[in-house]
Design an enzyme around this catalytic site. Structure first.
Site, PDB file in Angstrom:
ATOM      1  N   LYS A  57       2.393  -3.754   7.108  1.00 48.46           N
ATOM      2  CA  LYS A  57       2.748  -4.291   5.358  1.00 48.46           C
ATOM      3  C   LYS A  57       3.902  -3.772   5.389  1.00 48.46           C
ATOM      4  O   LYS A  57       4.537  -4.029   4.995  1.00 48.46           O
ATOM      5  CB  LYS A  57       1.910  -2.233   4.449  1.00 48.46           C
ATOM      6  N   ARG A 113      -9.111  15.113  10.002  1.00 46.24           N
ATOM      7  CA  ARG A 113      -8.730  13.545  10.761  1.00 46.24           C
ATOM      8  C   ARG A 113      -7.293  13.985  10.853  1.00 46.24           C
ATOM      9  O   ARG A 113      -6.158  13.792  10.239  1.00 46.24           O
ATOM     10  CB  ARG A 113      -8.942  12.830   9.341  1.00 46.24           C
ATOM     11  N   TYR A 116      -1.530  -0.721  10.894  1.00 44.16           N
ATOM     12  CA  TYR A 116      -2.364  -1.147   9.716  1.00 44.16           C
ATOM     13  C   TYR A 116      -0.660  -1.246   8.709  1.00 44.16           C
ATOM     14  O   TYR A 116      -0.158  -2.078   8.305  1.00 44.16           O
ATOM     15  CB  TYR A 116      -3.327  -0.892   9.087  1.00 44.16           C
ATOM     16  N   SER A 159       0.889  -1.058  -0.096  1.00 43.99           N
ATOM     17  CA  SER A 159       0.310  -0.090   0.197  1.00 43.99           C
ATOM     18  C   SER A 159       1.228   1.483   0.367  1.00 43.99           C
ATOM     19  O   SER A 159       2.338   1.170   0.982  1.00 43.99           O
ATOM     20  CB  SER A 159      -0.959   0.085   1.093  1.00 43.99           C
ATOM     21  N   LEU A 202     -13.763   7.311   1.592  1.00 45.33           N
ATOM     22  CA  LEU A 202     -14.453   8.715   0.579  1.00 45.33           C
ATOM     23  C   LEU A 202     -14.954   8.164  -0.216  1.00 45.33           C
ATOM     24  O   LEU A 202     -16.254   8.872   0.093  1.00 45.33           O
ATOM     25  CB  LEU A 202     -13.022   9.548   0.147  1.00 45.33           C
TER      26      LEU A 202
HETATM   27  P1  NAD Z   1     -11.118  -7.095   1.214  1.00 46.22           P
HETATM   28  O1  NAD Z   1     -11.155  -6.710   2.436  1.00 46.22           O
HETATM   29  O2  NAD Z   1     -12.209  -6.620   0.819  1.00 46.22           O
HETATM   30  O3  NAD Z   1     -10.590  -8.271   1.071  1.00 46.22           O
HETATM   31  C1  NAD Z   1      -9.518  -8.860   2.260  1.00 46.22           C
HETATM   32  C2  NAD Z   1     -10.044 -10.383   2.196  1.00 46.22           C
HETATM   33  O4  NAD Z   1      -9.472 -10.923   2.576  1.00 46.22           O
HETATM   34  C3  NAD Z   1     -11.653 -10.461   2.443  1.00 46.22           C
HETATM   35  O5  NAD Z   1     -12.685 -11.057   1.760  1.00 46.22           O
HETATM   36  C4  NAD Z   1     -11.745 -11.696   3.635  1.00 46.22           C
HETATM   37  O6  NAD Z   1     -12.616 -11.889   4.341  1.00 46.22           O
HETATM   38  C5  NAD Z   1      -9.792 -11.649   3.851  1.00 46.22           C
HETATM   39  N1  NAD Z   1      -9.365 -12.364   4.946  1.00 46.22           N
HETATM   40  C6  NAD Z   1      -8.645 -11.641   6.015  1.00 46.22           C
HETATM   41  N2  NAD Z   1      -8.297 -12.437   6.743  1.00 46.22           N
HETATM   42  C7  NAD Z   1      -8.246 -13.398   5.849  1.00 46.22           C
HETATM   43  C8  NAD Z   1      -7.466 -14.424   7.305  1.00 46.22           C
HETATM   44  N3  NAD Z   1      -6.847 -15.060   8.257  1.00 46.22           N
HETATM   45  N4  NAD Z   1      -7.782 -16.144   5.891  1.00 46.22           N
HETATM   46  C9  NAD Z   1      -8.624 -16.411   4.885  1.00 46.22           C
HETATM   47  N5  NAD Z   1      -9.051 -14.995   4.714  1.00 46.22           N
HETATM   48  C10 NAD Z   1      -8.770 -14.167   4.943  1.00 46.22           C
HETATM   49  O7  NAD Z   1      -9.634  -5.979   0.987  1.00 46.22           O
HETATM   50  P2  NAD Z   1      -9.043  -5.604  -0.222  1.00 46.22           P
HETATM   51  O8  NAD Z   1      -9.520  -3.652  -0.234  1.00 46.22           O
HETATM   52  O9  NAD Z   1      -9.222  -6.210  -1.224  1.00 46.22           O
HETATM   53  O10 NAD Z   1      -8.091  -5.531   0.227  1.00 46.22           O
HETATM   54  C11 NAD Z   1      -7.059  -6.301  -0.655  1.00 46.22           C
HETATM   55  C12 NAD Z   1      -5.651  -6.211   0.555  1.00 46.22           C
HETATM   56  O11 NAD Z   1      -5.175  -5.212  -0.539  1.00 46.22           O
HETATM   57  C13 NAD Z   1      -5.468  -6.382   1.528  1.00 46.22           C
HETATM   58  O12 NAD Z   1      -4.198  -6.638   1.941  1.00 46.22           O
HETATM   59  C14 NAD Z   1      -5.359  -3.982   1.637  1.00 46.22           C
HETATM   60  O13 NAD Z   1      -4.902  -4.301   2.837  1.00 46.22           O
HETATM   61  C15 NAD Z   1      -4.350  -4.583   0.474  1.00 46.22           C
HETATM   62  N6  NAD Z   1      -4.468  -2.790  -0.126  1.00 46.22           N
HETATM   63  C16 NAD Z   1      -5.894  -2.594  -0.110  1.00 46.22           C
HETATM   64  C17 NAD Z   1      -6.010  -1.402  -0.460  1.00 46.22           C
HETATM   65  C18 NAD Z   1      -7.435  -0.015  -0.239  1.00 46.22           C
HETATM   66  O14 NAD Z   1      -7.987   0.504  -0.167  1.00 46.22           O
HETATM   67  N7  NAD Z   1      -8.942  -1.348  -0.884  1.00 46.22           N
HETATM   68  C19 NAD Z   1      -5.289  -0.010  -0.183  1.00 46.22           C
HETATM   69  C20 NAD Z   1      -4.243  -0.314  -0.496  1.00 46.22           C
HETATM   70  C21 NAD Z   1      -3.778  -1.697  -0.054  1.00 46.22           C
HETATM   71  N1  UFG Z   2     -12.188  11.444   3.677  1.00 48.08           N
HETATM   72  C1  UFG Z   2     -13.325  12.793   3.923  1.00 48.08           C
HETATM   73  N2  UFG Z   2     -14.065  12.065   4.643  1.00 48.08           N
HETATM   74  C2  UFG Z   2     -14.758  10.819   4.461  1.00 48.08           C
HETATM   75  C3  UFG Z   2     -14.479   9.708   4.070  1.00 48.08           C
HETATM   76  C4  UFG Z   2     -12.239  10.059   3.724  1.00 48.08           C
HETATM   77  O1  UFG Z   2     -13.211  14.350   3.257  1.00 48.08           O
HETATM   78  O2  UFG Z   2     -15.666  10.628   5.648  1.00 48.08           O
HETATM   79  C5  UFG Z   2     -11.028  12.073   3.052  1.00 48.08           C
HETATM   80  C6  UFG Z   2      -9.983  11.976   3.552  1.00 48.08           C
HETATM   81  O3  UFG Z   2      -9.502  13.074   4.673  1.00 48.08           O
HETATM   82  C7  UFG Z   2      -9.070  11.612   2.883  1.00 48.08           C
HETATM   83  C8  UFG Z   2      -9.233  11.526   1.737  1.00 48.08           C
HETATM   84  O4  UFG Z   2     -10.804  11.582   1.269  1.00 48.08           O
HETATM   85  O5  UFG Z   2      -7.678  13.247   2.403  1.00 48.08           O
HETATM   86  C9  UFG Z   2      -9.254  10.195   0.840  1.00 48.08           C
HETATM   87  O6  UFG Z   2      -9.423   8.515   3.189  1.00 48.08           O
HETATM   88  P1  UFG Z   2      -9.916   7.491   2.664  1.00 48.08           P
HETATM   89  O7  UFG Z   2      -9.794   7.381   3.626  1.00 48.08           O
HETATM   90  O8  UFG Z   2     -11.025   7.740   1.564  1.00 48.08           O
HETATM   91  O9  UFG Z   2      -8.274   7.211   2.154  1.00 48.08           O
HETATM   92  P2  UFG Z   2      -6.668   7.118   2.639  1.00 48.08           P
HETATM   93  O10 UFG Z   2      -5.790   8.738   1.500  1.00 48.08           O
HETATM   94  O11 UFG Z   2      -6.890   8.204   3.844  1.00 48.08           O
HETATM   95  O12 UFG Z   2      -6.639   5.637   2.411  1.00 48.08           O
HETATM   96  C10 UFG Z   2      -6.376   4.469   1.573  1.00 48.08           C
HETATM   97  C11 UFG Z   2      -6.645   3.314   2.331  1.00 48.08           C
HETATM   98  C12 UFG Z   2      -5.606   3.155   2.680  1.00 48.08           C
HETATM   99  C13 UFG Z   2      -4.032   2.869   1.959  1.00 48.08           C
HETATM  100  C14 UFG Z   2      -4.146   4.269   1.300  1.00 48.08           C
HETATM  101  C15 UFG Z   2      -3.340   4.330  -0.160  1.00 48.08           C
HETATM  102  O13 UFG Z   2      -7.853   3.830   3.853  1.00 48.08           O
HETATM  103  O14 UFG Z   2      -5.478   2.000   3.971  1.00 48.08           O
HETATM  104  O15 UFG Z   2      -5.704   4.449   0.731  1.00 48.08           O
HETATM  105  O16 UFG Z   2      -3.937   3.080  -0.173  1.00 48.08           O
HETATM  106  F1  UFG Z   2      -3.032   2.584   2.819  1.00 48.08           F
END
Ligand code: NAD
Ligand code: UFG
Length: 329
Positions: free
Chosen positions: A152, A288, A148, A124, A199
């Protein structure tokens, strides 16, 4: 290839499953359904017209992992499984360290025992902490702002050590920026439980009338409209990034996956209002804690090495989010 997706019924995993199947790969999913629904498996099949093997299991349990590797001849693994909510990780750090780290260690052990040494890991942009220079390149200093984020960083470190210890491992770490949007079919997308923290899921709940208004966290940042800037990337572009990474596995690699464009919170509100055809109500709230004013990627390394770049824009992301949301009723 036969590719195992851990966490494959989740948001990014399910979209990646679709792109892998479309490209002719076979997909096996292991997921404990802690943050996803089993009907996603059927929907992936519906979208692609191809079957997906699903195993409900927990990566914390090595027997579950062994059962999958014993049954299928896996060529490569994409490791999505983990917990991902920044705020929750501050409240429940042990739950995050336990799930994200132990799952990964178990996976690596079982992979090695089955001589499967091709791995793509979901990292991430959070590993860049408060970025000093923009756009962010892969060589930027690393840091974490939450448990978190530390999971990573720790996993990246573990994977680096594993790759350095044994040249047979091919490990690619993908640092995602802000994934949004949904498959164009509207069948799969992101629908978090409870009140969303991110967001776009929040905007979507306001659009459906479930929540009254969006709180915009701060409008006094040093950005053009005062609200924070992020690099939103369509989840289908992100999914295709995994496909390209799979085709180019070799040694230890790290790639940013973003668009390189920054959009403010108010840009997103405006663009989403256009997509749904009415104004999204919002109020300005205090900042935030822990939000960086601006985050956007330099993804030129992925373009050069993988031939990948994001194709879809913010309008596409909003349209597909809304299309998915409308389909949920
Ligand atoms: P998600 O929660 O939709 O998917 C993760 C899946 O992992 C879920 O289906 C959950 O049931 C499963 N899971 C969790 N723990 C488990 C375990 N111990 N055994 C088996 N299954 C398990 O999340 P996502 O948005 O699809 O994210 C996928 C990956 O990408 C994560 O590692 C997350 O940290 C990373 N990531 C996500 C974002 C984002 O904004 N969505 C950004 C950067 C990185
Ligand atoms: N925001 C608002 N109102 C809300 C939610 C978010 O104004 O109700 C703003 C936040 O302050 C930020 C922007 O929208 O400025 C994006 O916020 P998100 O929470 O959607 O995303 P972040 O960039 O904070 O973080 C996300 C994931 C992290 C990941 C990161 C980079 O939550 O896990 O993107 O990939 F690490």
């Amino acid at each position: 290839m036969k590719v195992l997706l851990t966490g494959g019924t989740g948001y990014i995993g399910s979209h990646t499953a679709v792109e892998l199947l479309r490209a002719g790969h076979d997909v096996v999913i292991i997921d404990n359904l802690s943050n996803s629904q089993v009907d996603v498996v059927e929907k992936i099949g519906q979208i692609t017209g191809r079957p997906v093997a699903f195993y409900q299991g927990d990566l914390l349990n090595k027997d579950d992992l062994n059962a999958v590797f014993d049954r299928y001849k896996i060529d490569a693994v994409i490791h999505f499984a983990g917990f991902k909510a920044v705020g929750e990780s501050v409240e429940k750090p042990l739950m995050y360290y336990q799930n994200n780290l132990i799952s990964t260690l178990n996976l690596l052990d079982v992979m090695a025992a089955h001589s499967v040494k091709n791995l793509i890991f979901s990292s991430s942009a959070t590993v860049y902490g408060m970025p000093e220079k923009l756009p962010i390149t892969e060589d930027a200093p690393l840091g974490a702002l939450s448990p978190y984020g530390y999971t990573k960083l720790a996993i990246e470190r573990i994977l680096g050590d594993v790759a350095a210890s044994d040249a047979q491992w091919n490990i690619t770490m993908l640092r995602y920026f802000n994934p949004v949007g949904a498959d164009a079919s509207g069948l799969i997308g992101e629908s978090p439980r409870g009140i969303p923290n991110n967001l776009f899921p929040f905007i979507m709940r306001v659009a459906t009338g479930e929540l009254k208004e969006l709180g915009v966290f701060g409008n006094d940042y040093d950005t053009p409209d005062g609200t924070c800037i992020r690099d939103y990337i369509h989840v289908t572009d992100l999914a295709i990034g995994h496909l390209r990474a799979l085709e180019h596995l070799g040694g230890m690699r790290i790639y940013n996956l973003g668009t390189g464009c920054g959009y403010s919170v108010l840009d997103c509100v405006r663009e989403f209002s256009q997509a749904c055809g009415f104004d999204i109500p919002y109020v300005i709230k205090p900042r935030r804690a822990g939000d960086a004013p601006m985050v956007y990627a330099d993804s030129s390394r992925a373009q050069q090495d993988l031939g990948w770049r994001a194709e879809k824009n913010l309008g596409d992301m909003c349209r597909d989010c809304w299309n998915f949301q409308k389909n949920q009723k």
